[in-house]
Design a protein around this motif. Structure first.
Motif, mmCIF file in Angstrom:
data_model
loop_
_atom_site.group_PDB
_atom_site.id
_atom_site.type_symbol
_atom_site.label_atom_id
_atom_site.label_comp_id
_atom_site.label_asym_id
_atom_site.label_seq_id
_atom_site.Cartn_x
_atom_site.Cartn_y
_atom_site.Cartn_z
ATOM 1 N N LEU A 21 73.970 38.362 54.743
ATOM 2 C CA LEU A 21 73.088 39.518 54.558
ATOM 3 C C LEU A 21 72.460 39.510 53.164
ATOM 4 O O LEU A 21 71.271 39.806 53.008
ATOM 5 C CB LEU A 21 73.856 40.817 54.792
ATOM 6 C CG LEU A 21 74.407 41.042 56.202
ATOM 7 C CD1 LEU A 21 75.035 42.426 56.324
ATOM 8 C CD2 LEU A 21 73.319 40.865 57.253
ATOM 9 N N ALA A 22 73.247 39.144 52.168
ATOM 10 C CA ALA A 22 72.724 39.100 50.805
ATOM 11 C C ALA A 22 71.672 37.996 50.661
ATOM 12 O O ALA A 22 70.592 38.207 50.080
ATOM 13 C CB ALA A 22 73.862 38.875 49.812
ATOM 14 N N HIS A 52 68.474 38.871 52.562
ATOM 15 C CA HIS A 52 67.732 39.922 51.849
ATOM 16 C C HIS A 52 66.921 39.321 50.706
ATOM 17 O O HIS A 52 65.740 39.660 50.515
ATOM 18 C CB HIS A 52 68.708 40.964 51.313
ATOM 19 C CG HIS A 52 68.042 42.088 50.565
ATOM 20 N ND1 HIS A 52 67.786 42.013 49.208
ATOM 21 C CD2 HIS A 52 67.543 43.284 50.983
ATOM 22 C CE1 HIS A 52 67.185 43.119 48.819
ATOM 23 N NE2 HIS A 52 67.029 43.912 49.878
ATOM 24 N N ASP A 111 82.858 37.354 60.634
ATOM 25 C CA ASP A 111 83.735 37.948 59.616
ATOM 26 C C ASP A 111 83.690 37.161 58.310
ATOM 27 O O ASP A 111 83.657 37.745 57.217
ATOM 28 C CB ASP A 111 85.182 37.985 60.122
ATOM 29 C CG ASP A 111 85.379 38.907 61.312
ATOM 30 O OD1 ASP A 111 84.518 39.781 61.531
ATOM 31 O OD2 ASP A 111 86.385 38.731 62.031
ATOM 32 N N ALA A 153 79.386 37.186 57.028
ATOM 33 C CA ALA A 153 78.410 38.280 57.099
ATOM 34 C C ALA A 153 77.916 38.733 55.730
ATOM 35 O O ALA A 153 76.705 38.883 55.514
ATOM 36 C CB ALA A 153 79.000 39.458 57.870
ATOM 37 N N ASP A 154 78.818 38.977 54.804
ATOM 38 C CA ASP A 154 78.406 39.508 53.499
ATOM 39 C C ASP A 154 77.435 38.558 52.801
ATOM 40 O O ASP A 154 76.371 38.974 52.311
ATOM 41 C CB ASP A 154 79.627 39.753 52.616
ATOM 42 C CG ASP A 154 80.482 40.909 53.108
ATOM 43 O OD1 ASP A 154 79.963 41.742 53.872
ATOM 44 O OD2 ASP A 154 81.672 40.970 52.733
ATOM 45 N N ALA A 155 77.792 37.273 52.759
ATOM 46 C CA ALA A 155 76.924 36.293 52.092
ATOM 47 C C ALA A 155 75.606 36.133 52.841
ATOM 48 O O ALA A 155 74.538 35.988 52.228
ATOM 49 C CB ALA A 155 77.635 34.948 51.992
ATOM 50 N N HIS A 187 69.774 43.684 60.048
ATOM 51 C CA HIS A 187 69.884 44.316 58.735
ATOM 52 C C HIS A 187 68.516 44.514 58.085
ATOM 53 O O HIS A 187 68.259 45.542 57.451
ATOM 54 C CB HIS A 187 70.775 43.445 57.848
ATOM 55 C CG HIS A 187 70.909 43.925 56.433
ATOM 56 N ND1 HIS A 187 71.521 45.109 56.104
ATOM 57 C CD2 HIS A 187 70.505 43.358 55.262
ATOM 58 C CE1 HIS A 187 71.492 45.253 54.790
ATOM 59 N NE2 HIS A 187 70.883 44.214 54.253
ATOM 60 N N ALA A 247 76.016 30.494 53.314
ATOM 61 C CA ALA A 247 76.625 31.675 53.924
ATOM 62 C C ALA A 247 77.769 31.243 54.820
ATOM 63 O O ALA A 247 77.605 30.364 55.661
ATOM 64 C CB ALA A 247 75.590 32.459 54.738
ATOM 65 N N ARG A 290 79.556 47.381 61.210
ATOM 66 C CA ARG A 290 78.813 47.373 59.947
ATOM 67 C C ARG A 290 77.642 48.348 59.981
ATOM 68 O O ARG A 290 76.801 48.334 59.083
ATOM 69 C CB ARG A 290 78.307 45.965 59.630
ATOM 70 C CG ARG A 290 79.400 44.998 59.247
ATOM 71 C CD ARG A 290 78.877 43.585 59.043
ATOM 72 N NE ARG A 290 79.883 42.758 58.392
ATOM 73 C CZ ARG A 290 80.028 42.605 57.084
ATOM 74 N NH1 ARG A 290 79.196 43.233 56.269
ATOM 75 N NH2 ARG A 290 80.985 41.860 56.580
#
Length: 376
Positions: free
Chosen positions: A96-97, A100, A89, A92-94, A122, A51, A155
């Motif tokens: 959270l995925a 999860h 920045d 974050a996307d990687a 999240h 990440a 977000r």
């Protein structure tokens, strides 16, 4: 239980988490690290959930967007935007995925990491903070938190404060005005010793120094981040002619694993875990990184510290206040300082007192149940 450990992709930020992660794994929990893939060998055999950007990429992006070098300036504004802003920045996307997919019941994030807390928010799971050095001053800590909280809000997430703070920094090294937080759980810091992976120290043998076995041994290291062959060479040169043997440890980033120094009393090595390097040493010359200071004091050895920015001057100040170190203002001063700390017994006595204090702190395997008990 599934426990996700999260940290900035740097040795000094991840190594302090390893004792607790290993204790968790040995206790039967499933663990993983949320960090950059390049640190996989360091934390192995725990898997890495990739990440975010590397430390170098984050520094470059921060400099591009702000014009500031975050490796030299750690003011509250800089620290806040670097750790709580740019790094979030970029990752974050990687994060959270990956979080999860892993499905943690608990997140343990080092002090300067906010991808872990963001993932906890999240997923709606609790998280604990884990220190990596001396307690952050309030303006610095709050600037980082405020920036990260704002990024989370953007977000649609609300960061929760940690339910516990695991702290490997002993009381004797804290600031004079420091007061422990109510949620603090101390854990004994441990010198790094790899379980597996490249650079684990497998096959490492301490140099023999034929004909010089009776002389004290001095380890010279500037840590895992600073890659400055000229500075290391100047330190070793200052030790030339002294009645000591010198082991020089280069950082992992060192290109060729060599220095322009030679002699019967000098041995240069690439990265070797600190627990192995310290065996048989009598003193250490370093730049004052938190992990090095704790490892050396934990071994009861005196230090000569040439502090090179960020938290290092404060670490040096606190170690010197114990009487366990001499602080120098330049590489060329190291030789004379080494002679003083070796000849004056008070330095070693102070280091051994610090080692006793560190040894009295709870082990990671004893801290883990204290931490999980607070989950209710």
């Amino acid at each position: 239980m599934r426990i996700l450990f999260s940290g900035t992709p740097a040795y000094g930020h991840l190594l302090p988490l390893l004792p607790l992660e290993r204790a968790a794994r040995k206790a039967g929990h499933t663990t993983a690290f949320l960090t950059h893939a390049s640190l996989g060998d360091l934390v192995a055999p725990a898997p890495v959930l990739p990440a975010g950007a590397s430390l170098e990429e984050t520094l470059d992006e921060f400099h591009r967007t702000t014009g500031t070098n975050a490796a030299e300036d750690m003011s509250p504004a800089t620290a806040g935007e670097f750790f709580g802003g740019i790094r979030v920045d970029l990752g974050a996307d990687a994060a959270l995925a990956a979080a999860h997919d892993f499905g943690p019941d608990l997140v343990v994030a080092e002090t300067a990491d906010f991808l872990g807390p963001l993932a906890a928010a999240h997923l709606g799971v609790p998280w604990a903070s884990h220190g990596v050095g001396i307690a952050l001053e309030a303006p610095l800590a709050e600037a980082m938190w405020a920036t990260a909280a704002a990024r989370a809000t953007a977000r649609g997430l609300a960061l929760a404060r940690p339910f516990a703070s695991v702290d490997p920094w002993p009381d004797c090294l804290q600031r004079d005005d420091w007061k422990p937080s109510r949620d603090r759980i101390t854990v004994r810091p441990e010198a790094h010793e790899s379980e597996s992976g490249s650079g684990s120290g497998a096959g490492w043998e301490a140099p023999a120094f034929p004909g010089r076995e009776h002389l004290p041994r001095v380890l010279v290291t500037l840590g895992t981040i600073v890659d400055d062959p000229e500075a290391l060479t100047e330190i070793v040169t200052s030790l030339a002619g002294r009645e000591v043997n010198v082991v020089v440890a280069l950082p992992p980033s060192s290109a060729d694993g060599a220095l322009p120094v030679a002699g019967a009393g000098v041995h240069v090595t690439g990265f070797v875990p600190m627990r192995l390097l310290l065996q048989g040493m009598d003193a250490v010359v370093c730049s004052g990184g938190a992990g090095t200071v704790l490892s050396v004091l934990g071994a009861g050895l005196p230090l000569v510290i040439w502090p090179l920015g960020l938290d290092k001057p404060l670490n040096a100040e606190r170690t010197a206040a114990l009487g366990a170190a001499e602080v120098v203002g330049g590489a060329g001063e190291a030789g004379e300082a080494v002679v003083r700390v070796l000849e004056e017994p008070s330095y070693r006595a102070a280091a051994r007192k610090a080692a006793a204090d560190i040894g009295a702190m709870p082990r990671a395997e004893d801290v883990l149940p204290l931490l999980t008990a607070r989950l209710g």
